[in-house]
Write a protein that holds these residues in place. Structure first.
Motif, PDB file in Angstrom:
ATOM      1  N   VAL A 121       0.836  -1.202   0.000  1.00 57.92           N
ATOM      2  CA  VAL A 121       0.000   0.000   0.000  1.00 57.92           C
ATOM      3  C   VAL A 121       0.871   1.252   0.000  1.00 57.92           C
ATOM      4  N   ASN A 122       1.936   1.249   0.824  1.00 61.46           N
ATOM      5  CA  ASN A 122       2.838   2.402   0.859  1.00 61.46           C
ATOM      6  C   ASN A 122       3.488   2.638  -0.501  1.00 61.46           C
ATOM      7  N   GLY A 123       3.920   1.543  -1.154  1.00 61.07           N
ATOM      8  CA  GLY A 123       4.526   1.678  -2.479  1.00 61.07           C
ATOM      9  C   GLY A 123       3.551   2.208  -3.507  1.00 61.07           C
ATOM     10  N   ALA A 124       2.298   1.721  -3.454  1.00 58.93           N
ATOM     11  CA  ALA A 124       1.272   2.186  -4.392  1.00 58.93           C
ATOM     12  C   ALA A 124       0.986   3.670  -4.184  1.00 58.93           C
ATOM     13  N   ILE A 125       0.914   4.092  -2.918  1.00 56.38           N
ATOM     14  CA  ILE A 125       0.677   5.506  -2.612  1.00 56.38           C
ATOM     15  C   ILE A 125       1.817   6.356  -3.170  1.00 56.38           C
ATOM     16  N   LEU A 126       3.049   5.888  -2.987  1.00 50.87           N
ATOM     17  CA  LEU A 126       4.214   6.636  -3.455  1.00 50.87           C
ATOM     18  C   LEU A 126       4.170   6.809  -4.971  1.00 50.87           C
TER      19      LEU A 126
END
Length: 290
Positions: free
Chosen positions: A254-259
């Motif tokens: 999720v953090n990678g997708a947000i980034l």
């Protein structure tokens, strides 16, 4: 107030984690505002956490002294490694600082008599109070606000825009970048020391690659156009796992997708002053037209 007591007993750690994560986001904000993609903040957080914990548990020193140690140790390490690594830039600097983080993790694993090795340190005294974190965040924001508007802050901005041009204008590029790197390490170490004395336990896996990406995501999500950006990003990414508990195993995804989404659609972050001014201007224009 009974409702507040119930809320605080359940969510106090979450609320205080908002503060420590805000410090972490501000720590990498410093290096990003100087044009450096340094990924050592998680390692500096670990150095601060272990140093402060050892000072209170092994040497039984007062908590304020432990906090000072938790800030001084990563500052000293940042100064030492900054000499060779800050000559690099871009992805090469990111790779070098990520490698440093792995070195820190291995050192922690192999110094069991001090750090507990893979088992970590357990039973750390819970000395962190809410006002410690509130005061730390307030002081960090106040100092960074003054720094941002000072000659040093303008030098940060000049180096970020064009390092060569900044040097030709008389700015000491190397020392200015070192200052940003060391101050970032100080904030990360302080966050680690406060967090360690809040959660009772720390382990080497808490300060690895995943934590480094999380810290970077907080700041990129909020934006580095203002001090409010990193704080907003820290609040969002701290509360997001609570809102999406069923997806906790995919937190890194999720953090990678947000980034990726922020870089593609909001390259200056969600707290973009120019975007806010444009929105307010459009609203005022619409009101006048009606």
């Amino acid at each position: 107030m009974e409702w507040f007591d119930n809320f605080w007993s359940i969510y106090s750690n979450l609320v205080l984690t908002l503060g420590t994560n805000a410090l972490l986001a501000l720590s990498i904000y410093l290096t990003l505002s100087c044009g450096m993609l340094a990924m050592a903040n998680a390692a500096f957080m670990g150095i601060g956490a272990y140093t402060a914990s050892i000072l209170t548990m092994t040497f039984e020193l007062p908590f304020p002294v432990a906090l000072l140690g938790g800030m001084a140790a990563p500052m000293a390490v940042a100064f030492i490694i900054g000499k060779p690594t800050l000559r690099l830039s871009g992805v090469y600097l990111a790779m070098a600082t990520l490698g440093f983080g792995e070195v820190v993790r291995v050192v922690i694993l192999n110094t069991e008599s001090w750090t507990g090795g893979a088992l970590g340190l357990n039973g750390i005294p819970q000395l962190t109070e809410w006002w410690h974190i509130a005061l730390a965040v307030a002081l960090a924001l106040a100092v960074l606000y003054r720094l941002r508007r000072s000659k040093v802050g303008r030098a940060f901005e000049a180096i970020k825009e064009d390092e060569t041009a900044a040097g030709l204008m008389g700015i000491d590029v190397n020392n200015t970048k070192m200052l940003a790197f060391v101050l970032g390490a100080l904030l990360a170490g302080l966050a680690g020391a406060l967090n360690a004395h809040l959660t009772f336990f720390i382990g080497p896996n808490e300060y690895g690659f995943d934590r480094g990406v999380e810290i970077l995501t907080m700041t990129i999500l909020g934006g580095i156009g203002s001090l409010a950006g990193p704080v907003a990003g820290a609040v969002i990414l701290t509360l997001l796992p609570e809102a999406l508990r069923s997806f906790n195993d995919f937190r890194t995804v999720v953090n990678g997708a947000i980034l990726v989404l922020i870089v593609l659609f909001l390259p200056k972050g969600i707290w973009d002053p120019s975007l806010l001014r444009s929105w307010l201007g459009n609203r005022q224009t619409a009101r006048r037209g009606s």
